[in-house]
Design a protein around this motif. Structure first.
Motif, PDB file in Angstrom:
ATOM      1  N   LEU A 149      -6.619   0.082  -4.733  1.00 32.07           N
ATOM      2  CA  LEU A 149      -5.449   0.938  -4.952  1.00 32.07           C
ATOM      3  C   LEU A 149      -4.527   0.351  -6.015  1.00 32.07           C
ATOM      4  CD1 LEU A 149      -4.547   1.989  -1.303  1.00 32.07           C
ATOM      5  CD2 LEU A 149      -5.413   3.464  -3.106  1.00 32.07           C
ATOM      6  N   LEU A 155       0.598   6.873  -6.814  1.00 31.65           N
ATOM      7  CA  LEU A 155      -0.688   7.526  -7.060  1.00 31.65           C
ATOM      8  C   LEU A 155      -0.741   8.951  -6.526  1.00 31.65           C
ATOM      9  CD1 LEU A 155      -3.174   4.625  -6.265  1.00 31.65           C
ATOM     10  CD2 LEU A 155      -2.467   5.462  -8.498  1.00 31.65           C
ATOM     11  N   GLU A 170      -9.889  -2.726  -0.192  1.00 33.20           N
ATOM     12  CA  GLU A 170      -9.365  -1.361  -0.322  1.00 33.20           C
ATOM     13  C   GLU A 170      -7.970  -1.365  -0.944  1.00 33.20           C
ATOM     14  OE1 GLU A 170      -8.533   2.554   2.512  1.00 33.20           O
ATOM     15  OE2 GLU A 170      -9.282   0.683   3.381  1.00 33.20           O
ATOM     16  N   SER A 171      -7.127  -2.309  -0.509  1.00 34.42           N
ATOM     17  CA  SER A 171      -5.781  -2.400  -1.080  1.00 34.42           C
ATOM     18  C   SER A 171      -5.835  -2.849  -2.541  1.00 34.42           C
ATOM     19  CB  SER A 171      -4.933  -3.378  -0.262  1.00 34.42           C
ATOM     20  OG  SER A 171      -4.877  -2.991   1.091  1.00 34.42           O
ATOM     21  N   GLN A 216      -6.144   0.736  -9.367  1.00 33.72           N
ATOM     22  CA  GLN A 216      -6.038   2.109  -9.844  1.00 33.72           C
ATOM     23  C   GLN A 216      -4.655   2.385 -10.420  1.00 33.72           C
ATOM     24  OE1 GLN A 216      -7.111   4.923  -6.835  1.00 33.72           O
ATOM     25  NE2 GLN A 216      -6.998   6.694  -8.200  1.00 33.72           N
ATOM     26  N   VAL A 242       0.835  -1.206   0.000  1.00 35.16           N
ATOM     27  CA  VAL A 242       0.000   0.000   0.000  1.00 35.16           C
ATOM     28  C   VAL A 242       0.869   1.255   0.000  1.00 35.16           C
ATOM     29  CG1 VAL A 242      -1.676   1.305   1.353  1.00 35.16           C
ATOM     30  CG2 VAL A 242      -1.956  -1.151   1.063  1.00 35.16           C
ATOM     31  N   ARG A 252       0.655   3.929  -3.028  1.00 35.79           N
ATOM     32  CA  ARG A 252       0.286   5.319  -2.734  1.00 35.79           C
ATOM     33  C   ARG A 252       1.370   6.292  -3.194  1.00 35.79           C
ATOM     34  NH1 ARG A 252      -4.191   6.040   0.346  1.00 35.79           N
ATOM     35  NH2 ARG A 252      -4.967   4.256   1.553  1.00 35.79           N
TER      36      ARG A 252
END
Length: 742
Positions: free
Chosen positions: A329, A231, A325-326, A332, A224, A228
């Motif tokens: 991400l 992103l 949720e991970s 995405q 994650v 992140r």
């Protein structure tokens, strides 16, 4: 008997702080005292190593004070203190888990102090602190070491980039991430790299490679953190730049004003000098050539392989234990890479099928990711089933208005990137939703309609095409782009300049009484010279002529005689109107190509081109706000779930929502203040005081009563003298005579 003079060596005080001051002031005189303290440190060091756990508090305090003294004076006696850094490193490495917190922080601070004094180098300090950072169980020590490592890397890269230390540290972090992919220790590497990237200290491809390996780890927190970074790392960096620029802003006028009014001191003068220097630094930084800050997504060495590995390991793999949720991400990031670099991962689109349902948790995020991962090089056959699935699941009369508008908006975003994925029957069916009573559904359907009026008007019914699209199809100006076809790079707005030049040419011909369109003979002349001038018709003087120095008389009858408009040329056949409309488009395209390939743009042309661009942008800005936002969206910016759900927010808001919107940004009833109180608080925040009139108005009445009575009893002579003294005082600068010498 007189008082005996005490030698300098006998004046040593018991406290080590005073001794430290004297040693730094005169190292040669106090060398003996320093050696004695070094021996005491050596003895305390051996005693501590013999029993690190059972040491009493007094011996630990003495040991800590000796470390502090020697760390501050080590650069003055390099031969004596040569083994001091190794001793501290040995104690910290072996016994950091059992050390007293105060002594532990003192050892770390002493090592950092030795680094600032250049007794040790950065490699020595970082290799001593980083292994403890990833192994110590103490949370406070981890944060303390993290701050020390970060500040040291920042300091060595302040003036110039220290490539040697950066490469060493990046290699250590890379090995930490790749050695054990399931270990949570790699999280510290991720945190360190993200902070250094945010501060623009590490901005190279090797930094991005460390985070690429973090995204492929097995630990969820490390994954994650790495995702992140890709992103949102660039957005964090821009926000940090804005914050740093806001913090350094200095108002020189305010500093100068306070310096003129207040008492002039050295401190205030230094403050003014510092403010001026800071402003000069800001100006130099503003006008200096900034280095290009590439996005982390652009610095990836193999984006195709990276996206395939991410998809296969974390999304397609059924054994992956990542939370939803991970996974979102990671999805995405994969689709962002595919859309940005125009990659081809065909298996991704078949994976999407099972997640495109209104009952799917975070369905709008899946829709946004699908639209984000679509581009014009994706085969339309791979996307067409997905659009059909979205239309069947989301867009129907039985669906809720929010679901229907989100589905239509997602279809629009997908088709904006690949218009060939839509079939004619489905498009005509979806466009009918523009008659819906719900505002969100209606606006989403109208957005899809306006998109295909530009991208594929021939797929719409004639009544839905609109005026511009119908005229474009009739003239051949609107053509649907084929699969794999790319637009040729060109100067922006050059077609506006070509059109403007053509209008100017027609206007000049109309002023001269000629028809707007030239015939074949005039066009042939125009190719040789503009406006009918041909270089072959010029008379050239012979060099062999005896009177070559005289003027040559050229007949100007051709210029004086205006060509009368030909009646045959002015007649227009009504049967050829349609053919001329088709030929006009070809002529405009030919003029544009001729202007781009055969002419050199002059400064006047470039100025006119800028003017036409501004006019076109103003005309575009007069259009709809949603269309502006769609065109202003950059290719690097991803598509979010909020943008997919945007049409559903167009419904009429409730009374509670309107009240909350009205109260937003306003103080509550408890914080209500009067106008005078707000003005007073504003003055106090600006550092201003009240005027003499305001002070007199707030003065106690009983205190002013005696002065008022005495004023009434004054004679005319006394009043005159008082007013005269007042005028003289005001001329001389008041009672203090500010700025005027006596």
């Amino acid at each position: 008997m007189g008082k005996r003079k005490v030698a300098a060596l006998e004046k040593v005080e018991a406290d080590l702080a005073g001794l430290q001051y004297k040693i730094r002031k005169d190292p040669l005189t106090y060398e003996k005292e320093f050696i004695e303290n070094w021996q005491q440190f050596d003895a305390a060091h051996e005693k501590f190593l013999a029993a690190p756990i059972g040491a009493d508090s007094n011996s630990l305090i003495t040991f800590r004070e000796q470390i502090d003294l020697i760390a501050h004076c080590a650069e003055l006696y390099p031969q004596i203190t040569a083994a001091f850094p190794d001793a501290l490193k040995d104690v910290l490495t072996k016994h950091h888990a059992v050390l007293e917190p105060t002594l532990r922080e003192k050892i770390v601070s002493s090592l950092s102090l030795l680094r600032r004094k250049d007794v040790i180098d950065s490699n020595y300090l970082l290799t001593a602190l980083f292994p403890i950072l990833i192994s110590t169980p103490s949370k406070s020590l981890r944060m303390f070491l993290y701050q020390k490592i970060l500040s040291d890397i920042r300091n060595i890269n302040t003036k110039t980039t220290n490539h040697r230390v950066n490469r060493t540290m990046q290699t250590v972090l890379y090995n930490l991430v790749t050695s054990d992919r399931s270990s949570p220790k790699a999280l510290w590497a991720v945190r360190l790299v993200r902070e250094l990237w945010r501060r623009q200290i590490w901005t190279d491809a090797k930094t991005v490679d460390v985070m690429r390996q973090a995204c492929l780890a097995d630990n969820e927190k490390v994954i994650v953190g790495g995702v992140r970074f890709f992103l949102g790392g660039d957005k964090d960096r821009e926000e940090f730049e804005d914050e740093s620029s806001d913090e350094e802003t200095v108002d020189i006028k305010k500093v100068k004003h306070s310096l003129e009014i207040n008492k002039k001191t050295r401190k205030s003068k230094k403050a003014l000098d510092r403010a001026v220097d800071r402003v000069k630094r800001q100006e130099r930084k503003k006008h200096s050539s900034n280095s290009l800050n590439f996005s982390a997504l652009h610095l990836l060495q193999d984006p195709q392989g990276f996206s395939e590995n991410l998809f296969e390991k974390h999304l397609q793999n059924s054994k992956s234990k990542l939370s939803l949720e991970s996974k979102l991400l990671v999805l995405q990031l994969v689709t962002r890479l595919i859309g940005l670099h125009k990659l081809t991962v065909i298996s991704l689109y078949s994976w999407f099928i099972k997640h495109l349902s209104p009952r799917q948790q975070s369905a709008s995020s899946f829709l946004a990711s699908l639209a984000q991962g679509t581009h014009n090089l994706v085969p339309p056959d791979a996307i067409e089933p997905l659009i059909q699935k979205i239309a069947n699941e989301f867009v129907s009369e039985a669906s809720a208005s929010e679901v229907c508008s989100a589905g239509l908006n997602a279809i629009r975003e997908i088709c904006a990137r690949q218009p060939l994925a839509m079939n004619e029957t489905l498009l005509q069916d979806l466009v009918e939703y523009r008659k819906s009573k719900d505002k969100g559904v209606m606006m989403a359907a109208k957005g899809l309609l306006s998109l295909y009026r530009e991208k594929g008007a021939d797929m719409l019914r004639k009544k839905d095409r609109g005026k511009d699209a119908t005229m474009g199809l009739r003239s051949g100006d609107l053509k649907q782009q084929k699969f794999g076809e790319e637009q040729v790079g060109e100067i922006e707005g050059l077609e506006l300049l070509a059109k403007w030049k053509e209008e100017q040419r027609k206007r000049k011909r109309a002023e001269r009484g000629l028809p707007e369109e030239a015939d074949d003979a005039e066009k042939g002349e125009g190719e040789n010279g503009e406006d009918g001038w041909n270089s072959d018709e010029w008379e050239v003087a012979s060099t062999n002529s005896s009177d070559s120095g005289e003027w040559i008389r050229v007949s100007d009858s051709e210029d004086e005689a205006e060509a009368e408009p030909d009646a045959k040329r002015q007649r227009v056949d009504s049967e050829d109107l349609g053919e001329e409309d088709k030929e006009n488009v070809g002529d405009e395209a030919a003029d544009f190509i001729k202007l781009a390939t055969t002419q050199i743009l002059t400064p006047a042309d470039l100025a006119k081109l800028r003017e036409l661009r501004v006019e076109a942008s103003i005309d575009k800005a007069m259009g709809r706000k949603r269309k502006q936002e769609m065109e202003a969206r950059h290719v690097d910016e991803g598509l979010t779930a909020e943008q997919i759900e945007a049409p559903s927010r167009l419904r009429k808001s409730t009374k509670e929502e309107r009240i909350a919107l009205a109260r937003e940004g306003k103080p509550s009833r408890e914080e209500h203040k009067s106008t005078q109180a707000i003005r007073k608080a504003k003055k106090e925040s600006e550092g201003k005081s009240s005027t003499n009139k305001e002070k007199a108005r707030r003065k106690n009445f009983m205190m002013t009563l005696g002065k008022a009575k005495s004023k009434q009893k004054r004679s005319l002579v006394a009043t005159r003298n008082i007013l005269k003294n007042h005028v003289e005082r005001s001329k001389s600068g008041g009672r203090r005579r500010n700025g005027i010498s006596r």
